[in-house]
Write a protein that holds these residues in place. Structure first.
Motif, PDB file in Angstrom:
ATOM      1  N   LYS A 157     -54.429  10.486   0.024  1.00 52.77           N
ATOM      2  CA  LYS A 157     -55.053   9.419  -0.370  1.00 52.77           C
ATOM      3  C   LYS A 157     -55.908   9.530  -1.453  1.00 52.77           C
ATOM      4  N   THR A 160     -54.123   9.945  -4.764  1.00 53.11           N
ATOM      5  CA  THR A 160     -53.910   8.713  -5.279  1.00 53.11           C
ATOM      6  C   THR A 160     -55.363   8.016  -5.905  1.00 53.11           C
ATOM      7  N   ASP A 163     -55.902   9.611  -9.114  1.00 53.37           N
ATOM      8  CA  ASP A 163     -54.682   8.933 -10.396  1.00 53.37           C
ATOM      9  C   ASP A 163     -55.279   7.752 -10.832  1.00 53.37           C
ATOM     10  N   GLN A 164     -55.836   6.927  -9.980  1.00 52.50           N
ATOM     11  CA  GLN A 164     -56.201   5.451 -10.477  1.00 52.50           C
ATOM     12  C   GLN A 164     -57.737   5.336 -11.003  1.00 52.50           C
TER      13      GLN A 164
END
Length: 992
Positions: A157, A160, A163-164
């Motif tokens: 998580k 992720t 990445d965002q």
């Protein structure tokens, strides 16, 4: 330069440099301009005009792109950033940033707080419009990376989220007010980031948010602009020094990252935490031409994550390599700045899982273009500075702005291409902070929470809360293993009662809590021989608390709950009756009661007493005739516990009215006394603020004041204090005027800062004490009192070869009956800058003649042993006068022969009293650096000298320092509470 240290660390640094060289810019690619974007030719021409040499500018900043809609800094400044002969006020800087915000969706301005004097601090966010529009969502994602507990330590998580997300790079300028270049450099940098369409800048905008606070010390900035305006309006004249920067302190505002006392520090950290920034990059000015001290020198702080030290090397060496590729001389890193103390503003990031960075760029202390002549150590070539600055240079503020902007643009460009790498590090550092109990320990710190410590516990909890540290409180007793008294002792179980305070190390900001509560040790033989700042700072010691470092992870399973309100642990009134007693336990706010509870009858117990099953120490307060609601509120606000009782106890008492206090300052320097003013303001103790010049004009100081506090000046001699500055040039005012509207602090001003106390002022000060006043002195002002004859029988002890650099040392009380010692028990940790201590004597002046031996240290040569008397041959032996060897803190006893017809003998009632002394050499060091402890061991540290009817209190330690020495505040407040009952030695038979 220390070439002997060039081994493994140097190899690693060279490796970092090689890695950095692989990132050297290709000017046709990395920093190419947008050929379709026009330039602002007039602005560009002025950049060239004000740059004193072509090598002092890079292709990144030798032009300015044009915009039809976005104003350049010239719109507010009237010229380009870094132009000569002009400095903008903070309000002008803010005006420009708000104009930039109005003209560009890539800029947002936020108010982040205000200074002690009410001036605004701002932060400016710059990035693509979409990034700024979604900044709150980005903050929320970064918050999860900052606290991996929120995602259950789920690395997938976290990836992720990385990445965002985009990182936030926080740049701060002008914390040091005489360092004037950063605001204009940051104005122009912001314009470039918002307007320039060069591919590398577009990449920066789309991959990160740059956050800028252009003026950190906003009060000092406006005063510096006033000084500079006065200088320009009075050409050829000496202009006043910048005596005040912020409301309280000057240069030390960059030493507040531990105590978190100043508004500017709190505002910056709160902003850093709110945005979850990855970097805090602070801009300074001193070293030619640009010193990136990101890498720094050893020893490194012992509590930082090792990944951070790798990031320092990566960013620092890369930055320097890129700068040197432009041919800009005098750019280097490493240097000899040790990265030990966590007190610097930039270190807020290091202690909160980010990256701390700092530039020192050359500056002239204003906007004049000056010929500068460097010292050999500044332009010498060393292994880490192969491209040194020029020995002689014509330097302008535009040169300064060129260097700062070029360095920042290259480093944030590198950062923008490695955002994932740095966000991953940010997450891992945060994760390891929470895993600290299982990785390296400790598991927690447990703070004893009882009446004796509650008031000071509240102060510690406030400091930790300002650091965003979580604190828990035991709901039930907990038993854990603790270390024995000696290193090799086995662990032993100890039970901590319910209510004990727990600082768990399984939290995101465990590192700052660990660094503050632990002890520090700086080895005397460390290769770094010049510590840059304090070497010890243990808050556990300096707050005079009982704190246990717990390695046993069982404490983390104990029953506990979050403590969200520090005030909840103290400030209550129990019992019934008309008399309220407040036990003196060395609190920081006991004196404040006299000012908070107006009209009440307050008495002070001169001896300890027992009442209602409870013991009260000497110095405890007994209050009657106080309105219940007023008293309850005062005690809550002051974190003091009161006990009601039915009658006044039968013990010696004296009444007390609120003392009339004056703080006396010089016009030489005001920083160190500023920490004292802060402590008194925070405690709610009012005072008049007067200068030595004022004391020179008032012949009866005792008619106005009971207590005069002469806090440290900063290495000032008695001559400096009395004579002031040389009078041979022009007057230098410090006062409000149309030209200088900000030159006033504390209501004091002068037409000329040069005069000192003067000999009339010295006479007035002497009369003040002789008439019954209390003069409180510390460090250099204690030396002044001694040299000026205000402390008969006291001299400064030689520290010989002892070496102390801002260390926490152990002391013990000699005279517990002196009111200064009221409420204290056992030993007391003190902050000592250099080991200053005192000798006392029963005579004044110096005895002449040759001394063949010290009769107090050994017997004469002759028969027998050391303990025997010599027995001369051929006549009857006569018993010698017994010799009494004094302790290091004691005065030598005088026999009848020494006292006969000797006017230098001080009458017994006027002889100085030692209150506090250093402990023995073995137990002296508590935290920091101490070498050759025997040279100062057992010497007097706090002395009460008697002059006429009054007292002069002398501190060799600084009891009120940087908001960190809470444990010794009580010494000062006790003295003021009992200013007219300090006592004198009893009159004795001089022949006895």
């Amino acid at each position: 330069m220390r070439l002997s240290r060039l081994s493994l660390p140097a190899f690693l640094l060279c490796a970092a440099a090689l890695a950095a060289s692989a990132q050297l810019p290709n000017l046709d690619n990395n920093y190419a301009r947008d050929p379709g974007q026009p330039i602002d030719q007039s602005y560009t021409d002025h950049i060239k005009k004000y740059t004193t040499d072509p090598s002092f500018v890079s292709p990144l900043v030798d032009y300015l792109p044009a915009s039809k809609t976005v104003p350049t800094p010239a719109k507010v400044l009237g010229d380009v950033s870094g132009a000569p002969d002009f400095l903008p006020y903070a309000e002008d800087v803010y005006k420009y940033f708000r104009m930039l915000e109005a003209a560009s969706p890539r800029v947002k301005v936020f108010t982040i707080g205000h200074s002690e004097e009410g001036r605004e601090q701002i932060a400016v966010a710059i990035g693509d419009a979409d990034l700024l529009k979604n900044a709150d969502a980005n903050k929320a994602r970064l918050a999860q990376l900052a606290d991996p507990r929120t995602i259950n330590f789920d690395d997938a998580k976290a990836r992720t989220l990385i990445d965002q997300s985009v990182p936030v790079y926080y740049i701060t300028g002008t914390i040091h007010s005489p360092e004037t270049g950063a605001p204009t450099a940051l104005m122009e940098l912001a314009y470039r980031l918002a307007v320039d369409d060069s591919p590398y800048i577009k990449y920066i905008r789309s991959h990160m948010i740059v956050l800028i606070t252009p003026v950190v010390e906003v009060d000092g900035r406006d005063r510096m602009v006033d000084i500079y305006k006065w200088h320009k309006a009075n050409p050829g004249k000496d202009y006043p020094r910048l005596l005040y920067w912020g409301h309280y302190v000057a240069h030390d505002n960059n030493r507040d990252a531990m105590g978190m006392t100043l508004d500017l520090t709190r505002n910056i950290l709160n902003t850093y935490i709110d945005w979850h920034a990855t970097v805090l990059h602070d801009l300074h000015e001193s070293v030619p031409f640009l010193y990136d001290n990101t890498v720094g020198d050893g020893p490194y702080n012992a509590w930082v994550d090792p990944t951070l030290t790798d990031e320092w090397a990566e960013l620092g060496w890369n930055n320097i390599a890129q700068m040197q590729s432009f041919g800009m001389p005098g750019v280097f890193t490493h240097g000899d700045f040790d990265t030990w103390s966590p007190g610097y503003l930039m270190f807020l990031a290091a202690m909160h899982n980010g990256i701390s960075r700092l530039y020192e760029t050359f500056g002239n202390g204003g906007a004049d273009t000056e010929k500068r002549i460097l010292r050999p150590e500044e332009y010498s070539r060393t292994w880490y500075r192969q491209n040194p600055p020029w020995p002689i240079v014509n330097w302008s503020q535009r040169d300064n702005n060129n260097y700062e902007q070029t360095a920042l643009l290259t480093t944030i460009s590198y950062f923008s291409h490695n955002t994932r790498h740095f966000l991953e590090n940010y997450y891992q550092k945060s994760k390891r902070s929470i895993q600290k109990p299982t990785l390296e320990g400790p598991a927690a710190y447990i703070i004893t929470n009882d009446e004796a410590h509650a008031n000071r516990n509240v102060e510690l909890l406030k400091s930790l809360a300002r650091q965003h540290v979580e604190v828990q409180q035991l709901s039930a007793a907990a038993t854990v293993n603790v270390p024995g008294e000696k290193r090799d002792d086995k662990l032993k179980p100890q039970t901590f009662p319910a209510g004990s305070l727990v600082v768990r190390m399984d939290q995101p900001f465990s590192r700052i809590a660990d660094a503050l509560l632990d002890r520090q040790y700086w080895a005397p033989d460390d290769p770094q021989k010049h510590p840059y700042d304090d070497t010890g700072w243990s808050f556990s010691e300096l707050f005079n608390l009982k704190v246990a470092r717990i390695s046993d992870p069982a404490i983390l399973k104990a029953e506990m709950k979050p403590l969200t309100d520090a005030a909840s642990i103290s400030g209550k009134v129990s019992g019934s009756g008309s008399v309220v007693a407040i036990n003196n336990t060395g609190q920081t706010t006991l004196l404040s009661v006299l000012y908070k509870v107006k009209g009440a009858n307050v008495q002070i117990a001169e001896k300890g007493f027992d009442a209602d099953g409870k013991h009260f120490n000497p110095g405890s307060l007994l209050i009657t005739n106080a309105p219940d609601d007023q008293l309850a509120k005062a005690l809550h606000d002051l974190a003091l516990d009161g006990v009601r009782m039915s009658a006044t106890p039968q013990t010696p008492l004296h009444g007390m009215q609120a003392p009339r206090i004056a703080f006396m300052h010089t016009w030489l320097a005001t920083q160190t006394e500023g920490w004292w003013r802060y402590a008194f303001d925070t405690a709610g103790v009012p005072f008049d603020y007067i200068s030595t010049q004022t004391a020179g004009r008032i012949d009866d100081l005792h008619s106005k004041y009971d207590v005069i506090i002469f806090a440290p000046v900063a290495r000032a001699s008695a001559s400096d204090i009395i004579n002031g500055m040389p009078m041979w040039n022009n007057p230098m005012p410090w006062k409000k005027s149309d030209l200088t509207p900000n030159l006033e602090v504390g209501g004091d001003s002068t037409d000329d800062t040069r005069p000192g106390l003067g000999y009339d002022g010295l006479a007035h000060l002497k009369k003040f004490v002789e008439d019954g006043g209390l003069l409180i002195t510390c460090e250099d002002t204690a030396q002044f009192a001694i040299d000026a004859g205000l402390a008969p029988g006291v001299s400064v002890a030689s520290s010989a070869d002892a070496r102390i650099v801002g260390s926490v040392l152990n002391t013990t009380f000699v005279n517990k009956d002196n009111p200064v010692a009221f409420g204290y028990d056992g030993n007391l940790p003190v902050m000592s800058a250099s080991g200053m201590a005192f000798n006392i004597a029963n005579t004044v002046g110096r005895s002449g003649g040759r001394t063949l031996m010290d009769p107090y240290s050994e017997r004469p040569t002759g028969r027998g042993t050391l303990e025997d008397n010599d027995e001369p041959i051929a006549h009857k032996a006569v018993e010698a006068e017994p010799l009494q060897k004094q302790k290091p803190w004691e005065a030598k006893n005088l026999n009848e022969e020494q006292m006969r017809n000797n006017p230098s003998v001080i009458p017994a009632q006027y002889r100085p009293d030692v209150i506090l002394r250093f402990t023995d050499a073995k137990t002296l060091l508590l935290s920091g650096l101490l070498d050759k402890a025997g040279s100062i061991a057992e010497r007097a540290v706090v002395v009460d000298a008697h002059l006429g009817q009054g007292n002069v209190l002398l501190f060799g330690n600084n009891p009120v320092y940087r908001g960190e020495t809470i444990g010794t505040y009580g010494l000062v407040f006790n003295a003021i509470l009992n200013h007219d009952h300090m006592g004198k030695a009893p009159v004795t038979d001089e022949k006895k």
